[in-house]
Design an enzyme around this catalytic site. Structure first.
Site, PDB file in Angstrom:
ATOM      1  N   PRO A  10      20.699  43.466 -13.165  1.00 42.65           N
ATOM      2  CA  PRO A  10      21.849  44.357 -13.288  1.00 42.65           C
ATOM      3  C   PRO A  10      22.991  43.790 -14.122  1.00 42.65           C
ATOM      4  O   PRO A  10      23.292  42.601 -14.069  1.00 42.65           O
ATOM      5  CB  PRO A  10      22.288  44.588 -11.843  1.00 42.65           C
ATOM      6  CG  PRO A  10      21.723  43.456 -11.077  1.00 42.65           C
ATOM      7  CD  PRO A  10      20.465  43.065 -11.778  1.00 42.65           C
ATOM      8  N   ASN A  11      23.564  44.683 -14.881  1.00 44.15           N
ATOM      9  CA  ASN A  11      24.757  44.466 -15.701  1.00 44.15           C
ATOM     10  C   ASN A  11      24.526  43.602 -16.931  1.00 44.15           C
ATOM     11  O   ASN A  11      25.427  43.446 -17.756  1.00 44.15           O
ATOM     12  CB  ASN A  11      25.917  43.911 -14.860  1.00 44.15           C
ATOM     13  CG  ASN A  11      26.269  44.852 -13.739  1.00 44.15           C
ATOM     14  OD1 ASN A  11      26.469  46.041 -13.967  1.00 44.15           O
ATOM     15  ND2 ASN A  11      26.308  44.343 -12.525  1.00 44.15           N
ATOM     16  N   ARG A  18      30.860  42.794 -21.613  1.00 47.53           N
ATOM     17  CA  ARG A  18      31.300  42.412 -20.273  1.00 47.53           C
ATOM     18  C   ARG A  18      31.812  40.974 -20.260  1.00 47.53           C
ATOM     19  O   ARG A  18      31.087  40.051 -20.611  1.00 47.53           O
ATOM     20  CB  ARG A  18      30.121  42.531 -19.313  1.00 47.53           C
ATOM     21  CG  ARG A  18      30.401  42.014 -17.928  1.00 47.53           C
ATOM     22  CD  ARG A  18      29.127  41.967 -17.100  1.00 47.53           C
ATOM     23  NE  ARG A  18      29.433  41.414 -15.781  1.00 47.53           N
ATOM     24  CZ  ARG A  18      28.548  40.827 -15.020  1.00 47.53           C
ATOM     25  NH1 ARG A  18      27.307  40.697 -15.417  1.00 47.53           N
ATOM     26  NH2 ARG A  18      28.907  40.358 -13.841  1.00 47.53           N
ATOM     27  N   TYR A  23      30.423  35.397 -20.623  1.00 45.02           N
ATOM     28  CA  TYR A  23      29.083  35.705 -21.117  1.00 45.02           C
ATOM     29  C   TYR A  23      28.952  35.716 -22.637  1.00 45.02           C
ATOM     30  O   TYR A  23      27.860  35.902 -23.149  1.00 45.02           O
ATOM     31  CB  TYR A  23      28.632  37.056 -20.553  1.00 45.02           C
ATOM     32  CG  TYR A  23      28.594  37.073 -19.044  1.00 45.02           C
ATOM     33  CD1 TYR A  23      27.604  36.387 -18.361  1.00 45.02           C
ATOM     34  CD2 TYR A  23      29.548  37.757 -18.309  1.00 45.02           C
ATOM     35  CE1 TYR A  23      27.562  36.380 -16.975  1.00 45.02           C
ATOM     36  CE2 TYR A  23      29.506  37.767 -16.918  1.00 45.02           C
ATOM     37  CZ  TYR A  23      28.515  37.073 -16.263  1.00 45.02           C
ATOM     38  OH  TYR A  23      28.479  37.074 -14.896  1.00 45.02           O
ATOM     39  N   ASN A  72      16.608  36.436 -15.380  1.00 44.78           N
ATOM     40  CA  ASN A  72      18.005  36.400 -14.946  1.00 44.78           C
ATOM     41  C   ASN A  72      18.182  37.646 -14.087  1.00 44.78           C
ATOM     42  O   ASN A  72      18.332  38.747 -14.600  1.00 44.78           O
ATOM     43  CB  ASN A  72      18.956  36.414 -16.135  1.00 44.78           C
ATOM     44  CG  ASN A  72      20.402  36.294 -15.726  1.00 44.78           C
ATOM     45  OD1 ASN A  72      20.755  36.505 -14.574  1.00 44.78           O
ATOM     46  ND2 ASN A  72      21.253  35.973 -16.686  1.00 44.78           N
ATOM     47  N   ALA A  75      23.158  39.621 -10.153  1.00 47.73           N
ATOM     48  CA  ALA A  75      23.642  39.581  -8.773  1.00 47.73           C
ATOM     49  C   ALA A  75      22.511  39.633  -7.751  1.00 47.73           C
ATOM     50  O   ALA A  75      22.682  39.156  -6.626  1.00 47.73           O
ATOM     51  CB  ALA A  75      24.625  40.721  -8.531  1.00 47.73           C
ATOM     52  N   HIS A  78      21.414  36.558  -5.623  1.00 51.28           N
ATOM     53  CA  HIS A  78      22.109  36.140  -4.410  1.00 51.28           C
ATOM     54  C   HIS A  78      21.871  37.066  -3.233  1.00 51.28           C
ATOM     55  O   HIS A  78      22.401  36.827  -2.142  1.00 51.28           O
ATOM     56  CB  HIS A  78      23.613  36.057  -4.706  1.00 51.28           C
ATOM     57  CG  HIS A  78      23.903  35.476  -6.040  1.00 51.28           C
ATOM     58  ND1 HIS A  78      23.662  34.161  -6.356  1.00 51.28           N
ATOM     59  CD2 HIS A  78      24.368  36.049  -7.181  1.00 51.28           C
ATOM     60  CE1 HIS A  78      23.984  33.934  -7.625  1.00 51.28           C
ATOM     61  NE2 HIS A  78      24.410  35.075  -8.146  1.00 51.28           N
ATOM     62  N   ASP A  85      10.211  37.838  -2.787  1.00 50.93           N
ATOM     63  CA  ASP A  85       8.861  38.115  -2.291  1.00 50.93           C
ATOM     64  C   ASP A  85       7.922  38.528  -3.427  1.00 50.93           C
ATOM     65  O   ASP A  85       6.749  38.149  -3.433  1.00 50.93           O
ATOM     66  CB  ASP A  85       8.886  39.213  -1.222  1.00 50.93           C
ATOM     67  CG  ASP A  85       9.404  38.728   0.114  1.00 50.93           C
ATOM     68  OD1 ASP A  85       9.584  37.500   0.298  1.00 50.93           O
ATOM     69  OD2 ASP A  85       9.655  39.591   0.997  1.00 50.93           O
ATOM     70  N   GLU A  96      13.988  30.824 -13.293  1.00 46.11           N
ATOM     71  CA  GLU A  96      15.266  31.505 -13.048  1.00 46.11           C
ATOM     72  C   GLU A  96      16.296  30.962 -14.033  1.00 46.11           C
ATOM     73  O   GLU A  96      16.438  29.746 -14.175  1.00 46.11           O
ATOM     74  CB  GLU A  96      15.718  31.218 -11.615  1.00 46.11           C
ATOM     75  CG  GLU A  96      17.064  31.771 -11.261  1.00 46.11           C
ATOM     76  CD  GLU A  96      17.518  31.347  -9.858  1.00 46.11           C
ATOM     77  OE1 GLU A  96      18.716  31.532  -9.576  1.00 46.11           O
ATOM     78  OE2 GLU A  96      16.705  30.840  -9.058  1.00 46.11           O
ATOM     79  N   HIS A  98      20.418  31.523 -15.736  1.00 48.40           N
ATOM     80  CA  HIS A  98      21.744  32.133 -15.665  1.00 48.40           C
ATOM     81  C   HIS A  98      22.550  31.666 -16.867  1.00 48.40           C
ATOM     82  O   HIS A  98      22.448  30.504 -17.277  1.00 48.40           O
ATOM     83  CB  HIS A  98      22.466  31.756 -14.366  1.00 48.40           C
ATOM     84  CG  HIS A  98      21.737  32.235 -13.163  1.00 48.40           C
ATOM     85  ND1 HIS A  98      21.782  33.546 -12.748  1.00 48.40           N
ATOM     86  CD2 HIS A  98      20.910  31.592 -12.312  1.00 48.40           C
ATOM     87  CE1 HIS A  98      21.014  33.675 -11.679  1.00 48.40           C
ATOM     88  NE2 HIS A  98      20.471  32.506 -11.400  1.00 48.40           N
ATOM     89  N   ILE A  99      23.327  32.559 -17.404  1.00 46.67           N
ATOM     90  CA  ILE A  99      24.166  32.258 -18.565  1.00 46.67           C
ATOM     91  C   ILE A  99      25.285  31.311 -18.169  1.00 46.67           C
ATOM     92  O   ILE A  99      25.557  30.320 -18.845  1.00 46.67           O
ATOM     93  CB  ILE A  99      24.715  33.565 -19.167  1.00 46.67           C
ATOM     94  CG1 ILE A  99      23.548  34.419 -19.693  1.00 46.67           C
ATOM     95  CG2 ILE A  99      25.727  33.271 -20.266  1.00 46.67           C
ATOM     96  CD1 ILE A  99      23.918  35.847 -20.038  1.00 46.67           C
ATOM     97  N   SER A 100      25.936  31.609 -17.056  1.00 44.66           N
ATOM     98  CA  SER A 100      27.045  30.762 -16.583  1.00 44.66           C
ATOM     99  C   SER A 100      26.527  29.761 -15.554  1.00 44.66           C
ATOM    100  O   SER A 100      25.428  29.907 -15.011  1.00 44.66           O
ATOM    101  CB  SER A 100      28.142  31.630 -15.956  1.00 44.66           C
ATOM    102  OG  SER A 100      27.668  32.238 -14.772  1.00 44.66           O
ATOM    103  N   ARG A 105      31.420  29.109 -10.019  1.00 48.80           N
ATOM    104  CA  ARG A 105      31.988  30.442  -9.828  1.00 48.80           C
ATOM    105  C   ARG A 105      32.198  30.722  -8.345  1.00 48.80           C
ATOM    106  O   ARG A 105      32.239  29.807  -7.532  1.00 48.80           O
ATOM    107  CB  ARG A 105      31.077  31.462 -10.509  1.00 48.80           C
ATOM    108  CG  ARG A 105      31.013  31.178 -12.031  1.00 48.80           C
ATOM    109  CD  ARG A 105      30.266  32.190 -12.807  1.00 48.80           C
ATOM    110  NE  ARG A 105      30.903  33.496 -12.693  1.00 48.80           N
ATOM    111  CZ  ARG A 105      30.287  34.627 -13.000  1.00 48.80           C
ATOM    112  NH1 ARG A 105      29.043  34.614 -13.429  1.00 48.80           N
ATOM    113  NH2 ARG A 105      30.907  35.775 -12.890  1.00 48.80           N
ATOM    114  N   ARG A 109      27.975  33.118  -5.224  1.00 47.32           N
ATOM    115  CA  ARG A 109      27.010  32.892  -6.310  1.00 47.32           C
ATOM    116  C   ARG A 109      26.302  31.541  -6.188  1.00 47.32           C
ATOM    117  O   ARG A 109      25.417  31.227  -6.977  1.00 47.32           O
ATOM    118  CB  ARG A 109      27.702  32.983  -7.668  1.00 47.32           C
ATOM    119  CG  ARG A 109      28.239  34.366  -7.980  1.00 47.32           C
ATOM    120  CD  ARG A 109      28.796  34.430  -9.394  1.00 47.32           C
ATOM    121  NE  ARG A 109      29.632  35.586  -9.588  1.00 47.32           N
ATOM    122  CZ  ARG A 109      29.181  36.801  -9.919  1.00 47.32           C
ATOM    123  NH1 ARG A 109      27.901  37.016 -10.097  1.00 47.32           N
ATOM    124  NH2 ARG A 109      30.033  37.802 -10.085  1.00 47.32           N
TER     125      ARG A 109
END
Length: 139
Positions: A10-11, A18, A23, A72, A75, A78, A85, A96, A98-100, A105, A109
């Site tokens: 998402p997002n 954004r 990002y 990625n 949200a 978390h 699963d 996995e 993540h950009i940040s 944060r 997170r």
């Protein structure tokens, strides 16, 4: 030829718009073209959804035939036992990303439901995190 799926949650369709201070200003589509050029000897595919169930369906779809998934989950990282699963239920390894640096944060997170079921975790290197994820599958 090796097949790797980059799967965004998402997002992440809002990259480039954004919160550019977190990002960056490049869209994922722009970055993905660069990535495909760099790894022209690999079949790279990209899929994004804001819906948890659709992400689970995509993991099921490719999770027995692809060589790797760079994910990625945004949200959902978390919150989603369902995605964890799904990863556990397939044979394709998942990295996995993540950009940040999620540990710098908000506290919520800091917990990932996905990390324990993934091959590895890469975070905090901007869009380069995806490139490092792809690299992790190259033998």
């Amino acid at each position: 030829m090796m097949r790797i799926l980059i799967l965004n949650g998402p997002n992440l369709n809002l990259l480039g718009k954004r919160e550019p201070e977190i990002y960056g200003s490049e869209t994922f589509e722009q970055f993905f073209e660069t990535l495909k050029d760099k790894y022209s000897d690999i079949t790279l595919e990209y899929f994004q959804s804001n819906s948890e169930g659709i992400l689970v369906d995509k993991i099921h779809e490719v999770g027995f035939t692809y060589d790797g998934i760079v994910m990625n989950a945004g949200a959902y990282t978390h919150t989603s036992v369902a995605i964890a699963d799904a990863i556990s239920g397939v044979t394709t390894p998942v990295v996995e990303v993540h950009i940040s640096n999620t540990h710098k944060r908000e506290t919520f997170r800091h917990k990932s439901f996905l990390s324990p079921v993934c091959k590895g975790v890469i975070l905090g290197f901007g869009l380069k995190s995806y490139e490092l994820g792809v690299e992790s599958f190259i033998k």
